[in-house]
Write an enzyme that holds these catalytic residues in place. Structure first.
Site, short mmCIF file in Angstrom:
data_model
loop_
_atom_site.label_atom_id
_atom_site.label_comp_id
_atom_site.label_asym_id
_atom_site.label_seq_id
_atom_site.Cartn_x
_atom_site.Cartn_y
_atom_site.Cartn_z
N THR A 6 -1.28 3.68 4.70
CA THR A 6 -0.33 4.76 4.43
C THR A 6 0.68 4.76 5.55
O THR A 6 0.32 4.43 6.68
CB THR A 6 -1.10 6.11 4.45
OG1 THR A 6 -1.98 6.13 3.34
CG2 THR A 6 -0.19 7.31 4.40
N THR A 23 -4.55 8.10 8.20
CA THR A 23 -4.57 6.95 7.30
C THR A 23 -6.01 6.48 7.19
O THR A 23 -6.85 6.80 8.02
CB THR A 23 -3.64 5.82 7.78
OG1 THR A 23 -3.67 4.74 6.85
CG2 THR A 23 -4.03 5.31 9.16
N GLY A 24 -6.30 5.71 6.14
CA GLY A 24 -7.66 5.24 5.93
C GLY A 24 -8.27 5.90 4.70
O GLY A 24 -7.54 6.42 3.85
N THR A 80 2.04 7.10 0.29
CA THR A 80 1.14 5.98 0.01
C THR A 80 1.03 5.70 -1.49
O THR A 80 1.31 6.59 -2.31
CB THR A 80 -0.27 6.31 0.55
OG1 THR A 80 -1.10 5.16 0.49
CG2 THR A 80 -0.95 7.43 -0.22
N SER A 95 0.82 -1.22 0.00
CA SER A 95 0.00 0.00 0.00
C SER A 95 0.85 1.27 0.00
O SER A 95 0.31 2.37 0.10
CB SER A 95 -0.91 0.01 1.23
OG SER A 95 -0.13 -0.10 2.40
N ARG A 131 -6.93 9.18 -9.53
CA ARG A 131 -7.44 9.46 -8.17
C ARG A 131 -6.27 9.83 -7.24
O ARG A 131 -5.23 9.21 -7.23
CB ARG A 131 -8.15 8.22 -7.63
CG ARG A 131 -8.75 8.38 -6.23
CD ARG A 131 -7.84 7.88 -5.14
NE ARG A 131 -8.46 7.93 -3.82
CZ ARG A 131 -7.80 7.72 -2.68
NH1 ARG A 131 -6.52 7.45 -2.71
NH2 ARG A 131 -8.41 7.79 -1.53
N1 ASP Z 1 -5.33 7.58 3.01
C1 ASP Z 1 -4.89 6.76 1.91
C2 ASP Z 1 -5.63 7.19 0.67
O1 ASP Z 1 -6.81 7.49 0.74
C3 ASP Z 1 -5.08 5.30 2.11
C4 ASP Z 1 -4.84 4.78 3.51
O2 ASP Z 1 -4.13 5.37 4.29
O3 ASP Z 1 -5.39 3.72 3.85
O4 ASP Z 1 -5.05 7.18 -0.38
#
Ligand code: ASP
Length: 323
Positions: free
Chosen positions: A184, A235-236, A202, A81, A212
């Site tokens: 991330t 993150t997320g 990330t 990721s 995107r």
């Molecule tokens: N925040 C990151 C994104 O939306 C992904 C993640 O951290 O899970 O690209």
């Protein structure tokens, strides 16, 4: 947090220094001990914290520490990721987002960057060598190549196979953003001079629509630092974080007296209040304040973060959804 025992130890040390004529008591009172600290997202933060701590422990800068730390995750092909070995978009292309911010409020960011192993270092070059904050796509790649970064293929055999499997099963339809297939590395550090910096990098969501960009490279969303107060990172699901300027909000909450954990919790509650589908996705926040206090909070169970301030520990974040 300073306990009674550490206070007594520090007082005894102070008295010895004063008695030996090395330093006056008023100088000691005016200079509280700085708690060098690095904090980063997920279990892979444990490994990333090590080089960052190495730099902090030798009184290096927080900026160098966070860059060195997240580069470890970017180069690790097993982490699917972030950086090399990150899962591609639905067209099979690995596109990277990263940013960095220093104690002076300078920042640099790259979005939708392909073929570069260390997007965080390109972001730092944007910050240090250009009058801009953010470069995107081909322009970011051109800039990277002109500044000595090498072009390479970031898709591995494993991620290529995963993408081919996804293509067969999903007919090119953009996925619903759930809790899997994205993470991330966000990292915050406080150095011996009392300066704060942060970095966030990330490959974003697996199988995303080509082009995107998430929250991670967006200053104020995925990362924010204010050297007077503290820093935060996220993150997320990036779309959820961008809608409420998560990291900026957390720093402002700390400015108003909240602890790092309280500030992260209020930010999660803001998502919960305004985004009714919050149970379907994950967001985790981390914060570090000027005193070296740390905290984290997430929507659902499972978010972990790593803190190193002499000892490197993995912490299960508190979370909003209790069931
Ligand atoms: N925040 C990151 C994104 O939306 C992904 C993640 O951290 O899970 O690209």
């Amino acid at each position: 947090m300073s306990t009674r025992r550490t206070f007594i130890k520090q007082s005894a040390l102070a008295s010895t220094l004063v008695a030996s004529g090395g330093i006056s008591m008023s100088e000691i009172i005016a200079q509280p001990q700085i708690k060098k600290t690095v904090i980063s997202t997920w279990h892979f933060g444990l490994i990333a914290n090590e080089p960052a701590w190495e730099i902090l422990s030798k009184n290096g800068s927080a900026l160098d520490a966070v860059e060195a730390g997240v580069k470890i995750t970017e180069a690790d092909k097993k982490i699917q990721s972030v950086g090399y070995g990150g899962l591609p978009d639905r067209d099979g292309r690995v596109t990277l987002d990263a940013c960095i911010m220093d104690e002076k409020g300078n920042c640099g960011s790259v979005v939708f960057l392909e073929h570069i192993l260390h997007p965080v270092s390109v972001a730092r070059a944007v910050m240090e060598k250009t009058p801009h904050v953010m470069l995107a796509g081909d322009g970011a790649l051109q800039f990277a190549l002109a500044n000595g970064f090498k072009k390479q293929d970031l898709l591995t055999t494993e991620t290529k196979e995963a993408w081919e499997k996804w293509c067969k099963e999903h007919q090119y339809s953009p996925m619903k953003i759930d809790r899997d297939n994205h993470d991330t590395i966000g990292m915050l550090a406080l150095d011996a001079s009392g300066n704060l910096s942060g970095a966030c990098t990330t490959s974003g969501l697996a199988w995303k629509i080509h082009g995107r960009v998430g929250d991670s490279p967006i200053i104020g969303a995925g990362l924010f630092i204010d050297n007077e107060i503290g820093g935060a990172t996220a993150t997320g699901k990036g779309e959820a974080v961008m809608k409420m300027c998560g990291s900026f909000l957390i720093v402002e909450l700390m400015r108003n007296g909240k602890t790092p954990t309280e500030a992260c919790k209020i930010a999660v509650e803001r998502i919960v209040k305004h985004q009714p589908d919050y149970k379907d996705f994950q967001v985790g926040f981390l914060a570090l304040n000027k005193r070296g206090e740390t905290g984290g909070y997430a929507i659902t169970k499972g978010f972990q973060y790593a803190v190193h301030n002499g000892e490197n520990v993995l912490i299960d974040a508190e979370h909003f959804v209790k069931d």
